[in-house]
Enzyme design. Structure first.
Site, PDB file in Angstrom:
ATOM      1  N   ASN A   9       0.868  -1.180   0.000  1.00 52.09           N
ATOM      2  CA  ASN A   9       0.000   0.000   0.000  1.00 52.09           C
ATOM      3  C   ASN A   9       0.906   1.232   0.000  1.00 52.09           C
ATOM      4  OD1 ASN A   9      -1.878   2.021   0.425  1.00 52.09           O
ATOM      5  ND2 ASN A   9      -2.231   1.519   2.574  1.00 52.09           N
ATOM      6  N   LYS A  11       0.130   4.283  -0.226  1.00 48.51           N
ATOM      7  CA  LYS A  11      -0.467   5.479   0.390  1.00 48.51           C
ATOM      8  C   LYS A  11      -0.231   6.685  -0.543  1.00 48.51           C
ATOM      9  CE  LYS A  11       0.068   3.281   4.829  1.00 48.51           C
ATOM     10  NZ  LYS A  11       0.312   3.396   6.268  1.00 48.51           N
ATOM     11  N   HIS A  96      -9.196   1.471   5.496  1.00 47.25           N
ATOM     12  CA  HIS A  96      -7.887   1.624   6.145  1.00 47.25           C
ATOM     13  C   HIS A  96      -8.027   2.585   7.326  1.00 47.25           C
ATOM     14  CE1 HIS A  96      -3.676   2.629   6.812  1.00 47.25           C
ATOM     15  NE2 HIS A  96      -3.377   1.539   6.127  1.00 47.25           N
ATOM     16  N   GLU A  98      -6.312   4.930   8.336  1.00 44.21           N
ATOM     17  CA  GLU A  98      -6.080   6.349   8.014  1.00 44.21           C
ATOM     18  C   GLU A  98      -7.329   6.981   7.408  1.00 44.21           C
ATOM     19  OE1 GLU A  98      -1.373   5.361   7.422  1.00 44.21           O
ATOM     20  OE2 GLU A  98      -2.608   5.683   5.633  1.00 44.21           O
ATOM     21  N   GLU A 165      -4.872  -4.903  10.942  1.00 47.57           N
ATOM     22  CA  GLU A 165      -3.834  -3.887  11.144  1.00 47.57           C
ATOM     23  C   GLU A 165      -4.023  -3.217  12.503  1.00 47.57           C
ATOM     24  OE1 GLU A 165      -1.981  -2.383   7.247  1.00 47.57           O
ATOM     25  OE2 GLU A 165      -3.790  -1.233   7.570  1.00 47.57           O
ATOM     26  N   GLY A 171       3.164   2.256  10.841  1.00 44.80           N
ATOM     27  CA  GLY A 171       4.105   3.364  10.657  1.00 44.80           C
ATOM     28  C   GLY A 171       4.803   3.811  11.921  1.00 44.80           C
ATOM     29  N   SER A 204       3.947  -2.204  10.297  1.00 45.79           N
ATOM     30  CA  SER A 204       5.414  -2.263  10.401  1.00 45.79           C
ATOM     31  C   SER A 204       5.988  -3.604   9.948  1.00 45.79           C
ATOM     32  CB  SER A 204       5.869  -1.914  11.825  1.00 45.79           C
ATOM     33  OG  SER A 204       5.476  -0.586  12.143  1.00 45.79           O
TER      34      SER A 204
END
Length: 244
Positions: A9, A11, A96, A98, A165, A171, A204
């Site tokens: 991904n 992003k 996701h 985010e 996730e 991240g 990660s």
């Protein structure tokens, strides 16, 4: 037989020129990759057209990072199923963390997007996972159950990938212990009517922890963020080796 799906991904990274550079370096490194591994690159909308051309006839599938629930309309900044399938795109990331955190995505809108993806023959990668606070409070299981209950209403589980996730591991450099990720993914599987849904781990994931992650019995692949931006690094992830 559960499918192994290894997805990058990107992003909001890489211009068209940078994406072409990546693919040029990445594709030759897939020669040793076992045929049963499905490789997906989920890239920004601006890169989809150019990469569809480049990836034609290769073993890499193309993925988008979102899809709207309507086929067209006054939805500035959104993209529809027919726009993606025309390119053609095969996969799409939905829900996701985010998107949920920064753009007001809810379980209701995630469900609508999943339905739209499937209606147009796209395979959605549905993301679920808990925050650090929820984990500390012992709410991991109940939160993920609730996400799945709402997200999967009316969804065809034979055309679906799920990514677990843990939000606190995205991240941050913190990785969920692989045995714990395996446990939670087992819990997710127990909520599904179709036991063959591929369930990925994301958070990660790096070249130096991929072998241990993929050695777990419940984990069917990974959704990789930052480490998928580097061609040799992502190739190492895709070419993981598990010692039995």
């Amino acid at each position: 037989m559960r499918k192994i799906v290894l997805a990058g991904n990107w992003k909001m990274h890489k211009t068209q020129a940078e994406s072409l550079e990546f693919v040029q370096a990445f594709l030759p490194q897939l020669e040793p990759t076992p045929a049963e591994r499905t490789v997906v690159l989920c890239v920004p909308f601006t890169n989809l057209g150019i990469l569809a051309e480049k990836l034609k006839g290769t073993r890499v599938n193309l993925g988008a990072q979102n899809v709207h629930w309507q086929d067209q309309g006054a939805y500035t900044g959104e993209v529809s199923g027919p726009m993606l399938t025309e390119i053609p795109v095969q996969y799409v990331v939905i829900g996701h963390s985010e998107r949920r955190e920064y753009f007001g995505e809810t379980d209701e809108t995630v469900n609508l997007r999943l339905k739209a993806a499937q209606k147009h023959g796209l395979i959605p990668i549905l993301c679920v996972g808990e925050t650090e606070q929820q984990r500390v409070n012992g709410e991991t299981e109940s939160h993920i159950r609730s996400q799945l209950d709402r997200d999967l209403v009316g969804i065809d589980q034979s055309q679906l990938v799920i990514a677990y996730e843990p939000i606190w591991a995205i991240g941050t450099g913190k990785t969920c212990d692989s045995k714990e990720a395996n446990r939670v993914i087992g819990l997710i599987r127990s909520q599904l009517s179709n036991q063959d849904v591929p369930i990925q781990y994301g958070g990660s994931v790096k070249p130096d922890n991929i072998d241990e992650i993929m050695a777990q019995s419940e984990i069917d692949g990974v959704l990789v963020g930052g480490a998928s931006l580097d061609a040799p690094g992502f190739a190492r992830i895709v070419n993981y080796s598990v010692k039995h």
